[in-house]
Motif scaffolding. Structure first.
Motif, short mmCIF file in Angstrom:
data_model
loop_
_atom_site.label_atom_id
_atom_site.label_comp_id
_atom_site.label_asym_id
_atom_site.label_seq_id
_atom_site.Cartn_x
_atom_site.Cartn_y
_atom_site.Cartn_z
N MET A 230 0.82 -1.20 0.00
CA MET A 230 0.00 0.00 0.00
C MET A 230 0.86 1.26 0.00
O MET A 230 0.49 2.25 -0.60
CB MET A 230 -0.93 -0.03 1.22
N GLU A 231 2.02 1.21 0.64
CA GLU A 231 2.91 2.37 0.67
C GLU A 231 3.40 2.73 -0.73
O GLU A 231 3.47 3.91 -1.07
CB GLU A 231 4.10 2.11 1.59
N LYS A 232 3.74 1.72 -1.52
CA LYS A 232 4.21 1.96 -2.89
C LYS A 232 3.09 2.59 -3.72
O LYS A 232 3.32 3.52 -4.49
CB LYS A 232 4.66 0.66 -3.53
N LEU A 233 1.88 2.09 -3.53
CA LEU A 233 0.71 2.62 -4.22
C LEU A 233 0.50 4.09 -3.85
O LEU A 233 0.32 4.94 -4.72
CB LEU A 233 -0.51 1.79 -3.87
N GLN A 234 0.55 4.39 -2.59
CA GLN A 234 0.36 5.77 -2.12
C GLN A 234 1.47 6.68 -2.64
O GLN A 234 1.21 7.81 -3.04
CB GLN A 234 0.31 5.82 -0.59
N ALA A 235 2.69 6.19 -2.68
CA ALA A 235 3.81 6.98 -3.19
C ALA A 235 3.62 7.32 -4.67
O ALA A 235 3.91 8.44 -5.10
CB ALA A 235 5.12 6.24 -2.98
N MET A 236 3.10 6.36 -5.44
CA MET A 236 2.86 6.62 -6.86
C MET A 236 1.76 7.67 -7.05
O MET A 236 1.88 8.54 -7.90
CB MET A 236 2.50 5.33 -7.59
N VAL A 237 0.71 7.58 -6.26
CA VAL A 237 -0.37 8.56 -6.35
C VAL A 237 0.14 9.94 -5.97
O VAL A 237 -0.16 10.94 -6.64
CB VAL A 237 -1.57 8.13 -5.47
N GLU A 238 0.94 10.02 -4.94
CA GLU A 238 1.51 11.31 -4.51
C GLU A 238 2.40 11.89 -5.61
O GLU A 238 2.36 13.09 -5.87
CB GLU A 238 2.28 11.14 -3.21
N GLN A 239 3.19 11.03 -6.26
CA GLN A 239 4.05 11.50 -7.34
C GLN A 239 3.21 11.97 -8.52
O GLN A 239 3.50 13.01 -9.12
CB GLN A 239 5.03 10.40 -7.79
N PHE A 240 2.16 11.22 -8.85
CA PHE A 240 1.26 11.64 -9.92
C PHE A 240 0.69 13.02 -9.61
O PHE A 240 0.63 13.89 -10.48
CB PHE A 240 0.14 10.62 -10.08
N ASN A 241 0.30 13.24 -8.35
CA ASN A 241 -0.28 14.52 -7.97
C ASN A 241 0.73 15.66 -7.96
O ASN A 241 0.35 16.83 -8.05
CB ASN A 241 -0.97 14.40 -6.61
N LYS A 242 2.01 15.35 -7.87
CA LYS A 242 3.05 16.37 -7.99
C LYS A 242 3.18 16.83 -9.44
O LYS A 242 3.54 17.98 -9.70
CB LYS A 242 4.41 15.84 -7.52
N VAL A 243 2.91 15.92 -10.37
CA VAL A 243 3.13 16.19 -11.79
C VAL A 243 1.86 16.70 -12.48
O VAL A 243 1.93 17.55 -13.36
CB VAL A 243 3.68 14.93 -12.50
N PHE A 244 0.69 16.19 -12.07
CA PHE A 244 -0.57 16.56 -12.71
C PHE A 244 -1.48 17.29 -11.72
O PHE A 244 -1.51 16.94 -10.55
CB PHE A 244 -1.30 15.31 -13.22
N ASP A 245 -2.25 18.25 -12.24
CA ASP A 245 -3.23 18.91 -11.40
C ASP A 245 -4.52 18.09 -11.37
O ASP A 245 -4.60 17.02 -11.98
CB ASP A 245 -3.48 20.36 -11.84
N GLU A 246 -5.54 18.59 -10.68
CA GLU A 246 -6.79 17.84 -10.51
C GLU A 246 -7.57 17.67 -11.82
O GLU A 246 -8.48 16.85 -11.90
CB GLU A 246 -7.68 18.50 -9.46
N HIS A 247 -7.18 18.41 -12.86
CA HIS A 247 -7.84 18.30 -14.16
C HIS A 247 -7.03 17.48 -15.15
O HIS A 247 -7.40 17.37 -16.32
CB HIS A 247 -8.10 19.69 -14.74
N GLY A 248 -5.90 16.93 -14.70
CA GLY A 248 -5.06 16.12 -15.56
C GLY A 248 -4.06 16.89 -16.39
O GLY A 248 -3.41 16.33 -17.27
#
Length: 70
Positions: free
Chosen positions: A1-19
């Motif tokens: 689950m930690e790896k999954l959360q880290a990937m989501v956090e990284q995605f959110n660093k790169v993309f905004d809420e609209h993609g």
């Protein structure tokens, strides 16, 4: 689950809420590309040397695997 959360956090660093890609810097993009490649060795997520992302493949990967994690 930690790896999954880290990937989501990284995605959110790169993309905004609209993609849309944020002005986050090359290193953040490289980190996201490498994290995706570590999970899927076949799909082209972009070039980890330059930080040029294959945005559509990254978004599709997230939608398939991580959409339920905030």
């Amino acid at each position: 689950m930690e790896k999954l959360q880290a990937m989501v956090e990284q995605f959110n660093k790169v993309f905004d809420e609209h993609g849309n890609v944020k002005a986050c810097g090359r290193e953040e993009c490289i980190n996201l590309i490498n994290m995706c490649k570590a999970q899927d060795h076949v799909t082209d997520f972009g070039n980890p040397l330059t930080g040029m992302m294959n945005v559509e493949n990254i978004k599709a990967f997230r939608k398939q695997n991580f959409l339920r994690v905030k």
